[in-house]
Design a protein around this motif. Structure first.
Motif, PDB file in Angstrom:
ATOM      1  N   UNK A   1       0.635  -1.220  -0.039  1.00 38.13           N
ATOM      2  CA  UNK A   1      -0.051   0.038   0.065  1.00 38.13           C
ATOM      3  C   UNK A   1       0.661   1.310   0.007  1.00 38.13           C
ATOM      4  N   UNK A   2       0.240   2.491  -0.295  1.00 41.83           N
ATOM      5  CA  UNK A   2       0.967   3.642  -0.122  1.00 41.83           C
ATOM      6  C   UNK A   2       1.735   3.886   1.241  1.00 41.83           C
ATOM      7  N   UNK A   3       1.203   3.799   2.150  1.00 43.02           N
ATOM      8  CA  UNK A   3       1.656   3.968   3.489  1.00 43.02           C
ATOM      9  C   UNK A   3       2.805   2.901   3.654  1.00 43.02           C
ATOM     10  N   UNK A   4       2.479   1.472   3.342  1.00 36.13           N
ATOM     11  CA  UNK A   4       3.522   0.644   3.675  1.00 36.13           C
ATOM     12  C   UNK A   4       4.803   0.838   2.905  1.00 36.13           C
ATOM     13  N   UNK A   5       4.407   1.303   1.756  1.00 33.13           N
ATOM     14  CA  UNK A   5       5.667   1.625   0.669  1.00 33.13           C
ATOM     15  C   UNK A   5       6.473   2.766   1.166  1.00 33.13           C
ATOM     16  N   UNK A   6       5.940   3.740   1.650  1.00 28.64           N
ATOM     17  CA  UNK A   6       6.531   4.669   2.086  1.00 28.64           C
ATOM     18  C   UNK A   6       7.549   4.379   3.283  1.00 28.64           C
ATOM     19  N   UNK A   7       6.805   3.811   4.247  1.00 28.41           N
ATOM     20  CA  UNK A   7       7.559   3.207   5.447  1.00 28.41           C
ATOM     21  C   UNK A   7       8.718   2.560   5.001  1.00 28.41           C
TER      22      UNK A   7
END
Length: 198
Positions: free
Chosen positions: A78-84
């Motif tokens: 997901x967007x947030x997981x990928x950023x993290x």
């Protein structure tokens, strides 16, 4: 829910268009891995260089978005997981000084980064899996437990009940098969003798 429109030119091996709704604006517009510029990379490796920090920042800023996109597309995050994961990757990249082993004679820098990223994501996935299986729990050695510390309730536990039911089922099925076999061989008296003997 995220929608992806990806047109991939297989013959050229290039992404022609990548429009991912729900992506981050962090890292700018570019999504492709940049051309390898060994002069900048080698300067970013040299801590005594006057441009060390600038070149290191330049490398991370140029590779942040491609790493993020790679995590989103290849690993389905997901967007947030990928950023993290992108932030954690670059944190590990700096802490472990992964730039040190990059060499011009070993190939493209983007290939090196993708290999490091793949290994990082595999390790991360394994760590998550371990955590789901109780990885953070305190372990107790069975050899350190004394026999007098173990309390028995006298009631059979679920495994004892299961084992007994399983054994009963195996014996019942075996007896049915034996009876069928002896009846087919015109020897039902053998089965009666066997059954009565028990």
């Amino acid at each position: 829910m995220y929608e992806y429109t990806i047109f991939f030119c297989l013959s050229l091996g290039l992404y022609v268009k990548l429009a991912c709704m729900g992506n981050t604006s962090i890292g700018g517009e570019g999504g492709n891995f940049p051309q390898t510029v060994w002069k900048v990379i080698l300067s970013a490796k040299n801590r005594q260089s006057a441009c060390y920090k600038d070149n290191l920042n330049y490398l991370i800023s140029r590779y942040w978005k491609p790493v993020y996109i790679h995590i989103r597309l290849k690993w389905g995050k997901s967007n947030e997981d990928a950023k993290d994961l992108t932030q954690e990757f670059f944190t590990q990249f700096l802490i472990k000084n992964m730039l040190e082993s990059a060499r011009p004679g070993l190939g493209l820098f983007r290939t090196y980064v993708k290999k490091l990223l793949r290994n990082f994501l595999i390790d991360n996935s394994r760590a998550e899996s371990r955590q789901k299986r109780g990885g953070g729990q305190r372990k107790i050695s069975l050899s350190s437990v004394r026999e007098d510390e173990v309390k028995f309730t006298g009631e059979p536990d679920n495994f004892d009940v299961f084992d007994k039911e399983w054994a009963k089922c195996v014996i019942d099925n075996s007896l049915k098969r034996l009876e069928s076999y002896l009846h087919q061989g015109n020897k039902p008296a053998y089965y009666k003798i066997f059954y009565l003997y028990d």
